[in-house]
Design an enzyme around this catalytic site. Structure first.
Site, PDB file in Angstrom:
ATOM      1  N   LYS A 140       0.894  -1.164   0.000  1.00 28.77           N
ATOM      2  CA  LYS A 140       0.000   0.000   0.000  1.00 28.77           C
ATOM      3  C   LYS A 140       0.929   1.209   0.000  1.00 28.77           C
ATOM      4  O   LYS A 140       0.896   2.068   0.885  1.00 28.77           O
ATOM      5  CB  LYS A 140      -0.915  -0.066   1.235  1.00 28.77           C
ATOM      6  CG  LYS A 140      -2.006   0.978   1.294  1.00 28.77           C
ATOM      7  CD  LYS A 140      -3.130   0.761   0.286  1.00 28.77           C
ATOM      8  CE  LYS A 140      -4.060   1.972   0.279  1.00 28.77           C
ATOM      9  NZ  LYS A 140      -5.068   1.918  -0.809  1.00 28.77           N
ATOM     10  N   ASP A 158      -7.216 -15.951   2.368  1.00 34.22           N
ATOM     11  CA  ASP A 158      -8.593 -16.443   2.534  1.00 34.22           C
ATOM     12  C   ASP A 158      -9.381 -16.210   1.246  1.00 34.22           C
ATOM     13  O   ASP A 158     -10.166 -17.053   0.811  1.00 34.22           O
ATOM     14  CB  ASP A 158      -9.308 -15.715   3.683  1.00 34.22           C
ATOM     15  CG  ASP A 158      -9.233 -16.483   5.002  1.00 34.22           C
ATOM     16  OD1 ASP A 158      -8.247 -17.215   5.193  1.00 34.22           O
ATOM     17  OD2 ASP A 158     -10.156 -16.345   5.829  1.00 34.22           O
TER      18      ASP A 158
HETATM   19  C1  IPM Z   1      -4.366 -17.778   9.626  1.00 32.68           C
HETATM   20  C2  IPM Z   1      -5.288 -17.432  10.761  1.00 32.68           C
HETATM   21  C3  IPM Z   1      -4.447 -16.918  11.923  1.00 32.68           C
HETATM   22  C4  IPM Z   1      -3.791 -15.633  11.477  1.00 32.68           C
HETATM   23  C5  IPM Z   1      -5.211 -16.726  13.243  1.00 32.68           C
HETATM   24  C6  IPM Z   1      -5.904 -17.982  13.691  1.00 32.68           C
HETATM   25  C7  IPM Z   1      -4.306 -16.197  14.328  1.00 32.68           C
HETATM   26  O1  IPM Z   1      -6.255 -16.533  10.351  1.00 32.68           O
HETATM   27  O2  IPM Z   1      -3.450 -18.581   9.821  1.00 32.68           O
HETATM   28  O3  IPM Z   1      -4.576 -17.240   8.540  1.00 32.68           O
HETATM   29  O4  IPM Z   1      -4.401 -14.566  11.529  1.00 32.68           O
HETATM   30  O5  IPM Z   1      -2.638 -15.709  11.066  1.00 32.68           O
HETATM   31 MG    MG Z   2      -6.243 -16.141   8.267  1.00 32.56          MG
END
Ligand code: IPM
Ligand code: MG
Length: 361
Positions: free
Chosen positions: A193, A253
């Site tokens: 960013k 994600d």
């Molecule tokens: C991931 C998860 C973790 C993160 C959490 C559970 C702490 O979301 O491994 O992506 O944020 O890294």
């Molecule tokens: Mg995560």
């Protein structure tokens, strides 16, 4: 070969169920490859908080340090949401990443041809998507100082997290990015960013400097908001993506759901002397204990363990192929089940993969 030790940290929610299937697969491969593997379980996350008051008991960390690799499930859940930040189950995972210097998190997201219709996106958009998201894992907002909360007399408050990176931290993750890209399509997208954040400007400068050592890799800088949009609009234009911790958390994600289900995506966390393997999905408290969770992400993570920690790359390929064959036969867990699919539970899915591995020996 000497006995190799695998620390198994199943954690909370569906963690224990899916990790159990990954261990089944590792045992099968070990037998076939003539490698002696020894498994030892340890507590992490909410279950560790309940048993010892801490999310990462010293005994668990010690076991991990002495192991050849770590098979991790998932941590957290509504039961522990009320705990202060430093005692939350998630702290156990973060501490493990930091203590073991696991700064490079590899999250491959590739479409399975037979699962394209479980993607929320159109077939024409996702078909052919094959990404590797490389997430920096031990810096940025997750660990930066100062951090904390200041309470005001009037009842208000001010909370701080700091996004900080040293050039050394950026350089080492950039090198992982270029090295991985070099073995793939030689295309690296570096996410930042830089139009707003000073830390991103340093990120971009260091990545540009490292790029001089990789003239064969095409580098693109992309702003995180634009990257997030491009990932759903034109995912096939990306190959390898490198991002700082928080951006990588969010984008991975997004990449996962794009290819069908969060239940399919494995990960490897590398950098220090011992590496950690975990499914990208979380604890899924709503389905925990029901035997219906998808163990494929954990099984594919076990495959990455074979490749990166035990140097059994050909066996890792066998695991990937076995998963593919089970899916080709129409078996699905609920999360990826379409009408007409043979819907199976967690244990059954693991057994099917083991059966395929045995058939291919
Ligand atoms: C991931 C998860 C973790 C993160 C959490 C559970 C702490 O979301 O491994 O992506 O944020 O890294
Ligand atoms: Mg995560």
């Amino acid at each position: 070969m000497a006995t190799r030790r695998i620390a198994v940290l199943p954690g909370d929610g569906i963690g224990p169920e899916v990790t159990g299937e990954a261990v089944k697969v590792l045992k099968t491969v070990a037998r076939q490859a003539g490698v002696a593997l020894e498994f030892e379980d340890a507590l992490v996350g909410g279950c560790a908080v309940d048993a010892t008051g801490e999310p990462l008991p010293a005994k668990s960390l010690d076991l991990c340090r002495k192991a050849d690799a770590i098979m991790f499930g998932s941590v957290g859940g509504p039961k522990w949401d009320g705990l202060p930040q430093e005692q939350k189950p998630e702290r156990g995972l973060l501490a493990l990443r930091k203590e073991l210097d696991l700064y490079a998190n590899l999250r491959p997201a590739k479409t399975f041809p037979m699962l394209i219709d479980s993607s929320p996106l159109k077939r024409s958009v996702v078909e052919g998507t094959d990404l590797m998201v490389i997430r920096e894992l031990t810096g940025g907002l997750y660990f930066g100082e100062p951090r904390g909360i200041e309470k005001f007399a009037d009842g208000g408050a001010r909370a701080i997290n700091t996004m900080a990176y040293t050039s050394r931290e950026i350089e080492r993750i950039a090198r992982v990015g270029f090295d991985v890209a070099r073995k793939r399509k030689k295309k690296l997208a570096s996410v930042d960013k830089a139009n707003v954040l000073i830390v991103s400007q340093l990120w971009r400068d260091v990545v540009n400097r490292v790029a001089q050592d990789y003239p064969d890799v095409t580098l693109e800088h992309i702003l995180v908001d634009n990257c997030s949009m491009e990932l759903v609009a034109r995912p096939t234009r990306f190959d390898t993506i490198v991002a700082e911790n928080t951006f990588g958390d969010i984008l991975s994600d997004e990449a996962a759901i794009l290819v069908g289900s969060l239940g399919m995506l494995p990960s490897a966390s590398l950098g220090g002397a011992v590496a950690l393997y975990e499914p990208v999905h979380g604890t899924a408290p709503d389905i925990a204990g029901k035997g219906i969770a998808n163990p494929i992400a954990a099984i594919l993570s076990a495959g990455m363990l074979l490749k990166y920690s035990l140097d059994l790359g050909t066996h890792a390929d066998r695991v990937d192929a076995a998963v593919l064959r089970v899916l080709e036969q129409g078996y699905r867990t609920r999360d990826i089940g379409a009408s007409g699919a043979k819907v199976v539970g967690t244990g059954e899915m693991g057994d099917l993969v083991v059966k395929e591995l045995e058939a291919s020996a």
